[in-house]
Design an enzyme around this catalytic site. Structure first.
Site, PDB file in Angstrom:
ATOM      1  N   HIS A 180       0.820  -1.223   0.000  1.00  0.00           N
ATOM      2  CA  HIS A 180       0.000   0.000   0.000  1.00  0.00           C
ATOM      3  C   HIS A 180       0.847   1.263   0.000  1.00  0.00           C
ATOM      4  O   HIS A 180       0.411   2.313  -0.498  1.00  0.00           O
ATOM      5  CB  HIS A 180      -0.925   0.009   1.220  1.00  0.00           C
ATOM      6  CG  HIS A 180      -1.938  -1.090   1.192  1.00  0.00           C
ATOM      7  ND1 HIS A 180      -2.668  -1.449   2.302  1.00  0.00           N
ATOM      8  CD2 HIS A 180      -2.349  -1.921   0.194  1.00  0.00           C
ATOM      9  CE1 HIS A 180      -3.479  -2.441   1.993  1.00  0.00           C
ATOM     10  NE2 HIS A 180      -3.303  -2.757   0.726  1.00  0.00           N
ATOM     11  N   PHE A 225      -1.093  -8.403   4.493  1.00  0.00           N
ATOM     12  CA  PHE A 225       0.245  -7.821   4.441  1.00  0.00           C
ATOM     13  C   PHE A 225       0.317  -6.478   3.711  1.00  0.00           C
ATOM     14  O   PHE A 225       1.288  -6.188   3.018  1.00  0.00           O
ATOM     15  CB  PHE A 225       1.228  -8.831   3.822  1.00  0.00           C
ATOM     16  CG  PHE A 225       0.987 -10.223   4.318  1.00  0.00           C
ATOM     17  CD1 PHE A 225       1.245 -10.548   5.639  1.00  0.00           C
ATOM     18  CD2 PHE A 225       0.435 -11.183   3.496  1.00  0.00           C
ATOM     19  CE1 PHE A 225       0.982 -11.815   6.124  1.00  0.00           C
ATOM     20  CE2 PHE A 225       0.164 -12.452   3.965  1.00  0.00           C
ATOM     21  CZ  PHE A 225       0.442 -12.773   5.287  1.00  0.00           C
ATOM     22  N   CYS A 226      -0.704  -5.647   3.906  1.00  0.00           N
ATOM     23  CA  CYS A 226      -0.750  -4.321   3.286  1.00  0.00           C
ATOM     24  C   CYS A 226      -0.529  -4.410   1.778  1.00  0.00           C
ATOM     25  O   CYS A 226       0.090  -3.527   1.171  1.00  0.00           O
ATOM     26  CB  CYS A 226       0.272  -3.378   3.919  1.00  0.00           C
ATOM     27  SG  CYS A 226      -0.068  -2.991   5.637  1.00  0.00           S
ATOM     28  N   ALA A 227      -1.032  -5.485   1.186  1.00  0.00           N
ATOM     29  CA  ALA A 227      -0.976  -5.658  -0.267  1.00  0.00           C
ATOM     30  C   ALA A 227      -2.287  -6.306  -0.698  1.00  0.00           C
ATOM     31  O   ALA A 227      -2.304  -7.333  -1.372  1.00  0.00           O
ATOM     32  CB  ALA A 227       0.222  -6.508  -0.666  1.00  0.00           C
TER      33      ALA A 227
END
Length: 451
Positions: free
Chosen positions: A147, A383-385
């Site tokens: 992100h 995982f911020c993806a």
């Protein structure tokens, strides 16, 4: 202003001999010994039932512990902590030398060219947000991005990665050829899969179509050398907390023209040449974006961490990680009901990161049990993806194990054994799902206290 560059006495008083602080006696050929000694080496943690075990840290991709040499360096420089650049006292001159020496050494570590700026930030996220204020046009990104490299860009075009890296490069080239962009911003290595992208080839593609390239090196830099000049990169961003210097500093390094033309990232003291009530004369260079008092300790720690990684040697780091990464994937491949997530079917280069999904059960529960019952730290989630994870996984969350310079084959073996037992038999204790995630019912582990 006092010329700190000329004050070699100040510099030498805060400079230490790295050779007198070895980070290890060297790795064993089979990877049984850590490549580097970290501050959590030998840490004992409580587990359910009243026992304690040696902690296994497989959450390095989130935040890495400090190298012992970095922690020792911080202790040595703390007495000299002071405000920088304008103080007349000796500690202020010493602190200034720490920051400006770090600017030079960090730039050199990543192959900065003459004229490139080294701007200190809190982390990769802040570095990329800073760069986003300077881009004079559209930015193209892949959907695999963290992100931090997906959300900051105001004029953003997203290319969905193809099943292979080769096809993805073709798609990116077609996108840039069809419609010009100012910047291509890509990750150096996926924080979900560990797959390494060919950044030099991406740079060639970007430049062939009149775009610049920025690399989010948050995951790549702690594992591999990144070189702006050699790979023809325009910008690179990274964080200390992933590179064994968790003291709150990161950096954006690259071409000066966009950054000198951008509005100051922070408005305040240190970023100006002159201020009146009706006008401001802003500086150029790093000062333009570094208003306020810098994180002197974090910057010094980051510089020392990169110096220690250099001392280990690129070849030794890659060889150590390749051994234990192969062991990790061999172990995961042998477990029934476990699937390792891949982004590309032709990715033959990957860091020590593996994210799995389960045929049955909750990875969040398994992650909680690994920590509470086995003393093994991993991470569950997306995982911020999120866009990438949602595309490549059939499950709502994954479980990620990540390795580093302090990891050993014993760490991997304990993880594989514990994971296999939990997948086959389930946790040995009762857990409940709370807003904070899965938690043991009647947790008897003592609460950590640092009083």
């Amino acid at each position: 202003m006092i010329d700190i560059a000329a004050r070699t006495d100040v510099r030498e008083s805060v400079r230490t001999d790295a050779a007198s602080h070895p980070i290890s006696d060297g790795p064993a050929p089979d990877g049984t010994a850590p490549l580097a000694l970290l501050t959590d080496a030998g840490l004992e943690v409580p587990v359910l039932g009243g026992a304690t075990v040696r902690h296994v840290n497989l959450d390095i991709a989130a935040s890495a512990p400090a190298l012992q040499a970095v922690a020792a360096h911080v202790v040595r420089v703390l007495p000299y902590y002071s405000s920088v650049h304008r103080g007349s006292g000796y500690p202020s001159q010493a602190a200034t030398a720490l920051v400006e020496d770090a600017r030079v050494s960090i730039g050199r570590h990543v192959g900065a060219r003459d004229g490139d700026l080294v701007i200190f930030t809190r982390n990769t996220t802040e570095a990329l947000n800073l760069l986003a204020t300077a881009v004079p046009g559209e930015t193209v990104v892949l959907d695999i991005e963290h992100h931090a490299n997906l959300l900051p860009w105001r004029d953003r075009r997203v290319v969905v990665a193809r099943p292979s890296i080769a096809e993805t490069l073709t798609a990116l080239e077609a996108e840039l050829a069809a419609r010009p962009a100012a910047l291509l911003s890509v990750t150096g290595a996926s924080n979900v899969t560990g797959e390494v992208l060919p950044i030099a080839e991406l740079a060639r593609i970007a430049h062939a179509h009149g775009a610049r390239i920025a690399v989010d090196a948050a995951q790549l830099l702690p594992h591999r050398r990144v070189d702006l000049a050699a790979s023809d990169l325009d910008f690179v961003a990274f964080s200390g907390h992933k590179a064994y210097a968790p003291f709150g500093a990161g950096a954006l390094i690259g071409r000066a023209d966009w950054l000198d033309a951008a509005p100051p990232f922070l408005a305040g003291g240190g970023a100006v040449d002159d201020v009146a009530l009706d006008r401001v004369a802003w500086k150029t260079g790093p000062d333009r974006h570094e208003a306020g008092t810098p994180n002197v300790v974090g910057i010094a720690a980051l510089a020392r961490a990169l110096a220690e990684l250099e001392r280990l040697g690129d070849t030794a780091r890659e060889a150590h990680e390749a051994r234990i990464t192969a062991r990790l994937h061999e172990g995961l491949d042998a477990l029934p009901g476990v699937r390792v997530i891949r982004g590309f079917d032709d990715a033959d280069d990957r860091l020590g990161i593996a994210t799995i999904e389960l045929e049955h059960g909750s990875v969040g529960l398994i992650a909680a049990a690994l920590g509470a019952e086995h003393g093994i730290s991993v991470r569950a989630g997306r995982f911020c993806a999120h866009p990438f994870f949602d595309r490549v996984s059939a499950r709502s969350n994954g479980l990620r194990a990540s390795l580093g310079a302090g990891s050993t084959t014993d760490d991997v073996d304990r993880f594989i054994a514990a994971l296999g037992q939990l997948v086959a038999d389930g946790p040995a204790f009762e857990y409940s799902r709370t807003p904070e995630g899965w938690c043991p019912v009647g947790d008897d582990r003592p609460r950590a206290s640092f009083d």
